[in-house]
Design a protein around this motif. Structure first.
Motif, PDB file in Angstrom:
ATOM      1  N   LEU A  94      50.343  48.277  36.077  1.00  0.00           N
ATOM      2  CA  LEU A  94      49.719  46.955  35.749  1.00  0.00           C
ATOM      3  C   LEU A  94      49.008  46.701  37.121  1.00  0.00           C
ATOM      4  CD1 LEU A  94      53.156  45.588  34.551  1.00  0.00           C
ATOM      5  CD2 LEU A  94      50.917  45.831  33.258  1.00  0.00           C
ATOM      6  N   ALA A  95      49.226  47.146  38.452  1.00  0.00           N
ATOM      7  CA  ALA A  95      48.603  46.653  39.336  1.00  0.00           C
ATOM      8  C   ALA A  95      47.288  47.013  39.414  1.00  0.00           C
ATOM      9  CB  ALA A  95      49.349  47.000  40.801  1.00  0.00           C
ATOM     10  N   ALA A 147      45.499  48.342  36.770  1.00  0.00           N
ATOM     11  CA  ALA A 147      44.808  47.400  35.556  1.00  0.00           C
ATOM     12  C   ALA A 147      44.321  45.886  36.166  1.00  0.00           C
ATOM     13  CB  ALA A 147      45.634  47.275  34.453  1.00  0.00           C
ATOM     14  N   LEU A 148      45.398  45.438  36.928  1.00  0.00           N
ATOM     15  CA  LEU A 148      44.924  43.771  37.238  1.00  0.00           C
ATOM     16  C   LEU A 148      43.815  43.948  38.295  1.00  0.00           C
ATOM     17  CD1 LEU A 148      45.704  41.093  37.169  1.00  0.00           C
ATOM     18  CD2 LEU A 148      47.622  41.764  39.121  1.00  0.00           C
ATOM     19  N   VAL A 149      43.763  45.003  39.182  1.00  0.00           N
ATOM     20  CA  VAL A 149      42.660  45.187  40.073  1.00  0.00           C
ATOM     21  C   VAL A 149      41.290  45.445  39.517  1.00  0.00           C
ATOM     22  CG1 VAL A 149      41.627  46.571  42.037  1.00  0.00           C
ATOM     23  CG2 VAL A 149      44.103  45.945  42.218  1.00  0.00           C
ATOM     24  N   ASP A 150      41.455  46.290  38.526  1.00  0.00           N
ATOM     25  CA  ASP A 150      40.358  46.845  37.588  1.00  0.00           C
ATOM     26  C   ASP A 150      39.827  45.411  36.878  1.00  0.00           C
ATOM     27  OD1 ASP A 150      39.780  49.383  38.175  1.00  0.00           O
ATOM     28  OD2 ASP A 150      41.282  49.976  36.704  1.00  0.00           O
ATOM     29  N   THR A 151      40.421  44.654  36.247  1.00  0.00           N
ATOM     30  CA  THR A 151      40.363  43.376  35.521  1.00  0.00           C
ATOM     31  C   THR A 151      39.666  42.484  36.354  1.00  0.00           C
ATOM     32  OG1 THR A 151      42.110  44.043  34.062  1.00  0.00           O
ATOM     33  CG2 THR A 151      41.071  41.645  34.015  1.00  0.00           C
ATOM     34  N   SER A 152      40.065  42.264  37.482  1.00  0.00           N
ATOM     35  CA  SER A 152      39.720  41.059  38.467  1.00  0.00           C
ATOM     36  C   SER A 152      38.269  41.911  39.012  1.00  0.00           C
ATOM     37  CB  SER A 152      40.664  41.237  39.745  1.00  0.00           C
ATOM     38  OG  SER A 152      41.837  40.850  39.311  1.00  0.00           O
ATOM     39  N   ALA A 153      38.180  43.050  39.314  1.00  0.00           N
ATOM     40  CA  ALA A 153      36.868  43.418  39.703  1.00  0.00           C
ATOM     41  C   ALA A 153      35.813  43.373  38.751  1.00  0.00           C
ATOM     42  CB  ALA A 153      36.920  44.755  40.217  1.00  0.00           C
ATOM     43  N   ARG A 154      36.182  43.622  37.609  1.00  0.00           N
ATOM     44  CA  ARG A 154      35.057  43.273  36.338  1.00  0.00           C
ATOM     45  C   ARG A 154      34.754  41.791  36.384  1.00  0.00           C
ATOM     46  NH1 ARG A 154      37.903  46.956  31.807  1.00  0.00           N
ATOM     47  NH2 ARG A 154      37.305  49.057  32.776  1.00  0.00           N
ATOM     48  N   ALA A 155      35.870  40.995  36.487  1.00  0.00           N
ATOM     49  CA  ALA A 155      35.460  39.569  36.299  1.00  0.00           C
ATOM     50  C   ALA A 155      34.648  39.140  37.328  1.00  0.00           C
ATOM     51  CB  ALA A 155      36.661  38.852  36.313  1.00  0.00           C
ATOM     52  N   TRP A 156      34.640  39.591  38.605  1.00  0.00           N
ATOM     53  CA  TRP A 156      33.813  39.469  39.798  1.00  0.00           C
ATOM     54  C   TRP A 156      32.510  39.840  39.431  1.00  0.00           C
ATOM     55  CZ3 TRP A 156      32.605  43.517  43.592  1.00  0.00           C
ATOM     56  CH2 TRP A 156      31.942  43.139  44.904  1.00  0.00           C
ATOM     57  N   GLN A 157      32.411  41.013  39.074  1.00  0.00           N
ATOM     58  CA  GLN A 157      31.096  41.632  38.652  1.00  0.00           C
ATOM     59  C   GLN A 157      30.209  40.853  37.520  1.00  0.00           C
ATOM     60  OE1 GLN A 157      32.458  45.600  37.584  1.00  0.00           O
ATOM     61  NE2 GLN A 157      32.775  46.284  39.713  1.00  0.00           N
ATOM     62  N   ASP A 158      31.159  40.402  36.678  1.00  0.00           N
ATOM     63  CA  ASP A 158      30.507  39.578  35.583  1.00  0.00           C
ATOM     64  C   ASP A 158      30.165  38.142  35.906  1.00  0.00           C
ATOM     65  OD1 ASP A 158      30.566  41.842  34.053  1.00  0.00           O
ATOM     66  OD2 ASP A 158      32.734  40.976  32.892  1.00  0.00           O
ATOM     67  N   GLY A 159      30.488  37.969  37.125  1.00  0.00           N
ATOM     68  CA  GLY A 159      30.231  36.402  37.702  1.00  0.00           C
ATOM     69  C   GLY A 159      31.180  35.299  37.229  1.00  0.00           C
ATOM     70  N   THR A 160      32.409  35.730  36.818  1.00  0.00           N
ATOM     71  CA  THR A 160      33.504  34.888  36.583  1.00  0.00           C
ATOM     72  C   THR A 160      34.215  34.490  37.923  1.00  0.00           C
ATOM     73  OG1 THR A 160      33.597  36.062  34.285  1.00  0.00           O
ATOM     74  CG2 THR A 160      35.574  34.682  35.213  1.00  0.00           C
ATOM     75  N   PRO A 161      34.327  33.027  38.035  1.00  0.00           N
ATOM     76  CA  PRO A 161      34.845  32.678  39.301  1.00  0.00           C
ATOM     77  C   PRO A 161      36.429  32.813  39.125  1.00  0.00           C
ATOM     78  CG  PRO A 161      34.237  30.648  37.952  1.00  0.00           C
ATOM     79  CD  PRO A 161      33.695  32.086  37.028  1.00  0.00           C
ATOM     80  N   PRO A 162      37.061  32.650  40.376  1.00  0.00           N
ATOM     81  CA  PRO A 162      38.567  32.737  40.314  1.00  0.00           C
ATOM     82  C   PRO A 162      39.101  31.715  39.640  1.00  0.00           C
ATOM     83  CG  PRO A 162      37.465  33.040  42.567  1.00  0.00           C
ATOM     84  CD  PRO A 162      36.267  32.542  41.699  1.00  0.00           C
TER      85      PRO A 162
END
Length: 369
Positions: A251-252, A254-269
């Protein structure tokens, strides 16, 4: 694929009474003798001392396959138990001692400084956690991940909760370790940093206050490792069954992967304040999987099962990409049905009315799961 490593802290207890014993020095000496090399080079084993002499830590090597990680966790637990047996002790994957304990600080200048600086906070801090390291490509990516995973971390606390007893009493918490741990002045959830430079500026400023000895005492719920190119997630109790830290690791990652993709896509925190995250953390420690949690997306009260399912949906694409979806889809329903370590401990106590029996049962489960 990102690599994952796990650090586990184990409780050292008397074989017969179940009371914590200050035998880590003897166990480490035994491990040194067995692993020592004839040419005088340092011994090669995964065990280290921790704050108190009643606990022992080990760290796995980085792995990309969860089966490999499970095998190493089982091996390290087994070796720790073998060394402990030489001094009439056993290891138990318990995040706090069910029986009353009087911890004794490990020798050395660092731990002596902590005892003098923090007083009873350090003296009473006999808690065992599970830390998950997930590799990142850079500090900038790592901080972007930290900023975006914040609201999801309490769910990992709830999944891992394994510390319902403290000094011989039921605390009515599932993870009382999380409450004791948060006595440290640098522990807990933190604000969004926004960049690696701001992260390092904050860490430097905290160390310069003199309250902390060094960067190693930055006890954020998740941080950049000072030693490895990883994000280190630190919210979990040590887990009773060896399979549960593997679930956390999947889970951790996958959570890192998902968060990194959101950053790369320009999705803010997510715009969730630290005050709300502290409430979510408290709620997770109080409830575990047996009461309400705060939903990671809305911060409204929700059944624990719904919060766990929300985490799964949030990271499912990454789980699939990593080949971990089947593992998680099998493990989560079983955990929700059978319970985490806190539920197991309380069930053992309900059956025996004897905390020593709880410790012995958990020690057996530590190396047989």
């Amino acid at each position: 694929m990102r690599s994952v490593g796990v650090e586990e802290e184990l409780l050292l207890v008397d074989t017969h009474s179940g009371v914590p014993r200050a035998v880590s020095t003897s166990i480490l000496a035994a491990a040194d003798r067995r692993a020592g090399r004839a040419d005088g080079t340092p011994p090669d084993h995964p065990f280290e001392a921790e704050l108190q002499r009643e606990q022992l830590e080990f760290a796995t090597d980085p792995a990309t396959e969860m089966g490999q990680l499970l095998e190493e966790i089982r091996h390290c637990r087994g070796e720790a138990a073998r060394h402990a047996g030489e001094v009439d002790a056993v290891v138990a994957a318990l995040a706090t001692s069910p029986l009353p304990a009087e911890p004794s600080l490990t020798a050395g200048s660092r731990y002596r400084w902590m005892g003098e600086q923090f007083g009873i906070t350090a003296q009473e801090q006999l808690t065992c956690g599970c830390h998950v390291h997930v590799s990142v490509d850079s500090d900038e990516e790592g901080v972007a991940v930290l900023d975006r995973m914040r609201p999801w971390l309490p769910v990992l606390t709830a999944i891992s909760a394994n510390s319902p007893f403290w000094q011989g009493q039921d605390t009515e918490y599932a993870s009382y370790r999380s409450r004791v741990w948060n006595r440290w002045p640098s522990a807990g959830p933190v604000d969004v940093f926004g960049s690696a430079d701001r992260y390092h500026e904050q860490v430097d400023a905290m160390v310069k206050t003199g309250v902390l000895r060094d960067e190693g005492m930055i006890y954020f719920d998740a941080r950049l490792s000072a030693t490895y190119p990883t994000v280190e997630i630190r919210v979990a109790d040590v887990c009773l069954d060896a399979t549960t830290p593997v679930l956390l690791a999947a889970l951790a990652r996958a959570l890192v992967d998902t968060s990194a993709r959101a950053w790369q896509d320009g999705t803010p925190p997510p715009r969730i304040g630290t005050g709300l995250l502290r409430l979510a953390s408290w709620r997770a420690g109080r409830s575990g999987l047996d009461g309400p949690l705060l939903h990671p997306e809305t911060m409204g009260e929700t059944p624990a099962e719904d919060a766990v399912h929300a985490l799964y949906r949030h990271v499912r694409e990454s789980l699939t990409d990593n080949g971990d979806d089947d593992l998680v889809r099998e493990a989560l329903p079983r955990l929700l049905h059978e319970g985490n370590g806190a539920r197991v401990q309380r069930r053992l106590y309900d059956e025996t009315k004897d905390l020593a029996q709880v410790v012995r049962g958990c020690a057996q489960r530590t190396t047989s799961s």
